[in-house]
Design an enzyme around this catalytic site. Structure first.
Site, PDB file in Angstrom:
ATOM      1  N   MET A  66     -12.336  20.699  -8.183  1.00  0.00           N
ATOM      2  CA  MET A  66     -11.662  19.399  -8.318  1.00  0.00           C
ATOM      3  C   MET A  66     -10.234  19.692  -8.738  1.00  0.00           C
ATOM      4  O   MET A  66      -9.828  19.438  -9.878  1.00  0.00           O
ATOM      5  CB  MET A  66     -12.410  18.537  -9.352  1.00  0.00           C
ATOM      6  CG  MET A  66     -13.728  18.007  -8.811  1.00  0.00           C
ATOM      7  SD  MET A  66     -14.854  17.496 -10.123  1.00  0.00           S
ATOM      8  CE  MET A  66     -15.592  19.073 -10.512  1.00  0.00           C
ATOM      9  N   HIS A 119     -24.319  24.896 -10.486  1.00  0.00           N
ATOM     10  CA  HIS A 119     -23.122  24.139 -10.106  1.00  0.00           C
ATOM     11  C   HIS A 119     -22.050  24.300 -11.191  1.00  0.00           C
ATOM     12  O   HIS A 119     -22.303  24.031 -12.368  1.00  0.00           O
ATOM     13  CB  HIS A 119     -23.510  22.670  -9.941  1.00  0.00           C
ATOM     14  CG  HIS A 119     -22.448  21.784  -9.395  1.00  0.00           C
ATOM     15  ND1 HIS A 119     -22.152  21.697  -8.044  1.00  0.00           N
ATOM     16  CD2 HIS A 119     -21.602  20.914 -10.011  1.00  0.00           C
ATOM     17  CE1 HIS A 119     -21.185  20.810  -7.857  1.00  0.00           C
ATOM     18  NE2 HIS A 119     -20.822  20.319  -9.039  1.00  0.00           N
ATOM     19  N   ASP A 162     -18.251  23.198 -12.290  1.00  0.00           N
ATOM     20  CA  ASP A 162     -17.206  22.202 -12.055  1.00  0.00           C
ATOM     21  C   ASP A 162     -15.857  22.712 -12.538  1.00  0.00           C
ATOM     22  O   ASP A 162     -15.650  22.909 -13.742  1.00  0.00           O
ATOM     23  CB  ASP A 162     -17.559  20.907 -12.791  1.00  0.00           C
ATOM     24  CG  ASP A 162     -18.712  20.176 -12.126  1.00  0.00           C
ATOM     25  OD1 ASP A 162     -18.609  19.904 -10.915  1.00  0.00           O
ATOM     26  OD2 ASP A 162     -19.710  19.894 -12.810  1.00  0.00           O
ATOM     27  N   ASP A 185     -23.704  14.573  -5.966  1.00  0.00           N
ATOM     28  CA  ASP A 185     -23.259  14.931  -7.311  1.00  0.00           C
ATOM     29  C   ASP A 185     -22.801  13.701  -8.085  1.00  0.00           C
ATOM     30  O   ASP A 185     -21.850  13.023  -7.678  1.00  0.00           O
ATOM     31  CB  ASP A 185     -22.089  15.922  -7.146  1.00  0.00           C
ATOM     32  CG  ASP A 185     -21.567  16.480  -8.455  1.00  0.00           C
ATOM     33  OD1 ASP A 185     -22.147  16.206  -9.510  1.00  0.00           O
ATOM     34  OD2 ASP A 185     -20.549  17.213  -8.400  1.00  0.00           O
ATOM     35  N   MET A 187     -11.977  21.870 -12.916  1.00  0.00           N
ATOM     36  CA  MET A 187     -11.065  20.710 -12.944  1.00  0.00           C
ATOM     37  C   MET A 187      -9.700  21.138 -13.467  1.00  0.00           C
ATOM     38  O   MET A 187      -9.628  21.947 -14.398  1.00  0.00           O
ATOM     39  CB  MET A 187     -11.625  19.617 -13.850  1.00  0.00           C
ATOM     40  CG  MET A 187     -13.032  19.181 -13.494  1.00  0.00           C
ATOM     41  SD  MET A 187     -13.533  17.744 -14.470  1.00  0.00           S
ATOM     42  CE  MET A 187     -15.270  17.647 -14.044  1.00  0.00           C
ATOM     43  N   MET A 240     -19.788  12.820  -3.450  1.00  0.00           N
ATOM     44  CA  MET A 240     -19.680  12.400  -4.852  1.00  0.00           C
ATOM     45  C   MET A 240     -20.279  11.007  -5.009  1.00  0.00           C
ATOM     46  O   MET A 240     -19.893  10.077  -4.301  1.00  0.00           O
ATOM     47  CB  MET A 240     -18.218  12.376  -5.303  1.00  0.00           C
ATOM     48  CG  MET A 240     -17.553  13.733  -5.431  1.00  0.00           C
ATOM     49  SD  MET A 240     -18.445  14.915  -6.472  1.00  0.00           S
ATOM     50  CE  MET A 240     -18.511  14.033  -8.045  1.00  0.00           C
ATOM     51  N   HIS A 280     -17.406  23.836  -7.550  1.00  0.00           N
ATOM     52  CA  HIS A 280     -16.894  22.547  -7.068  1.00  0.00           C
ATOM     53  C   HIS A 280     -15.445  22.440  -7.551  1.00  0.00           C
ATOM     54  O   HIS A 280     -15.211  22.222  -8.743  1.00  0.00           O
ATOM     55  CB  HIS A 280     -17.792  21.441  -7.641  1.00  0.00           C
ATOM     56  CG  HIS A 280     -17.343  20.047  -7.346  1.00  0.00           C
ATOM     57  ND1 HIS A 280     -17.859  18.949  -8.004  1.00  0.00           N
ATOM     58  CD2 HIS A 280     -16.431  19.556  -6.468  1.00  0.00           C
ATOM     59  CE1 HIS A 280     -17.297  17.852  -7.548  1.00  0.00           C
ATOM     60  NE2 HIS A 280     -16.410  18.191  -6.625  1.00  0.00           N
ATOM     61  N   SER A 284     -25.582  21.358 -13.341  1.00  0.00           N
ATOM     62  CA  SER A 284     -24.146  21.473 -13.585  1.00  0.00           C
ATOM     63  C   SER A 284     -23.917  21.903 -15.030  1.00  0.00           C
ATOM     64  O   SER A 284     -24.289  21.181 -15.965  1.00  0.00           O
ATOM     65  CB  SER A 284     -23.458  20.132 -13.333  1.00  0.00           C
ATOM     66  OG  SER A 284     -22.182  20.143 -13.943  1.00  0.00           O
TER      67      SER A 284
HETATM   68  C1  DX5 Z   1     -18.377  15.203 -12.146  1.00  0.00           C
HETATM   69  C2  DX5 Z   1     -18.893  16.559 -11.789  1.00  0.00           C
HETATM   70  C3  DX5 Z   1     -20.365  16.638 -11.832  1.00  0.00           C
HETATM   71  C4  DX5 Z   1     -20.971  16.398 -13.192  1.00  0.00           C
HETATM   72  C5  DX5 Z   1     -22.301  15.728 -12.971  1.00  0.00           C
HETATM   73  O1  DX5 Z   1     -17.039  15.144 -11.889  1.00  0.00           O
HETATM   74  O2  DX5 Z   1     -18.483  16.918 -10.489  1.00  0.00           O
HETATM   75  O3  DX5 Z   1     -20.854  17.849 -11.279  1.00  0.00           O
HETATM   76  O4  DX5 Z   1     -21.153  17.569 -13.945  1.00  0.00           O
HETATM   77  O5  DX5 Z   1     -22.805  15.305 -14.191  1.00  0.00           O
HETATM   78  P1  DX5 Z   1     -23.902  14.151 -14.308  1.00  0.00           P
HETATM   79  O6  DX5 Z   1     -25.137  14.687 -13.613  1.00  0.00           O
HETATM   80  O7  DX5 Z   1     -24.071  14.008 -15.767  1.00  0.00           O
HETATM   81  O8  DX5 Z   1     -23.357  12.943 -13.630  1.00  0.00           O
HETATM   82 ZN    ZN Z   2     -19.538  18.688  -9.541  1.00  0.00          ZN
END
Ligand code: DX5
Ligand code: ZN
Length: 220
Positions: A67, A32, A34, A174, A36, A136, A65, A7
């Site tokens: 969010m 990956h 993220d 994740d 947000m 998650m 991903h 990620s």
């Molecule tokens: C959290 C994200 C993850 C995050 C994981 O909301 O969706 O993808 O980057 O990071 P670690 O591996 O540090 O928990």
């Molecule tokens: Zn993620």
């Protein structure tokens, strides 16, 4: 078989290209990303322009991903920007079957992401329209959180449900995954393992990916 999906949330964005090349050479094939929105989760990260830039220089599978609230408004845009996999949260979409179908029609792999407190049963009707489920194992929003231990059993139950129904759906997990728990997580049935801080949190990202692959290689 499992794969590591680093990620980039925990990477050094001033050196993003080098970071991506490092994890690629460590053996990762999926990246990956993220996304947000500061609404569905209490944090804001990156979006379409960054996905387009990454697409321009890597052949890795880009896994976005989302969010974000109302992901159906943007999901297809991410496929057009170059994402190969797009996951949307079951908690955020009132028209999940429509969104998953639209992602597939646009040529992407469609995923359903599910928060720790949301029961697997929420996936029952939509899962045949998905290529993968993103379980998650922390509450989304931030990297570097601790793995919630009860998610291991939730993962086993999800694996059993998919097997019982004979579905071709991969399980991605994740949040909070590192060398200490990856073996148990792979044994419980996860196929795509997201890791942020365990890969980019310090030291050599290439070596960290290689170490996770080694530690996750369990014989069951
Ligand atoms: C959290 C994200 C993850 C995050 C994981 O909301 O969706 O993808 O980057 O990071 P670690 O591996 O540090 O928990
Ligand atoms: Zn993620």
């Amino acid at each position: 078989m499992f794969e590591i999906a680093p990620s980039i949330l925990s990477s050094d964005f001033t050196r993003l290209r080098d970071e991506i090349e490092a994890v690629r050479s460590g053996g990762a094939r999926i990246l990956h990303v993220d996304v947000m929105d500061g609404h569905f989760v209490p944090n804001i990260t990156i979006g379409l322009p960054v996905v387009r830039s990454i697409r321009n220089f890597t052949d890795m599978v880009i896994d976005t991903h989302l969010m974000i609230s109302e992901p159906g408004r943007y999901a297809v845009e991410f496929v057009r920007a170059g994402a190969n996999m797009v996951s949307v949260h079951v908690e955020a979409d009132n028209h999940l079957q429509r969104t998953l179908t639209a992602i597939r029609d646009a040529g992407g792999q469609a995923g359903i992401a599910i928060n720790p407190a949301t029961p697997n049963e929420m996936l029952t009707e939509a899962v045949p329209y998905a290529d993968f489920v993103l379980l998650m194992s922390v509450n989304p929003g931030f990297g570097g959180q601790k793995f919630i231990p009860t998610m291991l059993d939730k993962l086993r139950r999800l694996r059993a449900m998919i097997e019982e129904r004979g579905l071709k759906v991969r399980i991605e997990i994740d949040g909070g995954i590192d060398g200490s728990n990856i073996g148990d997580i792979v044994a419980a049935g996860a196929e795509i393992i997201v890791a942020g801080s365990a890969v980019f949190g310090g030291g050599d990202a290439r070596q960290s990916v290689a170490d996770l692959i080694e530690k996750g290689t369990v014989w069951v």
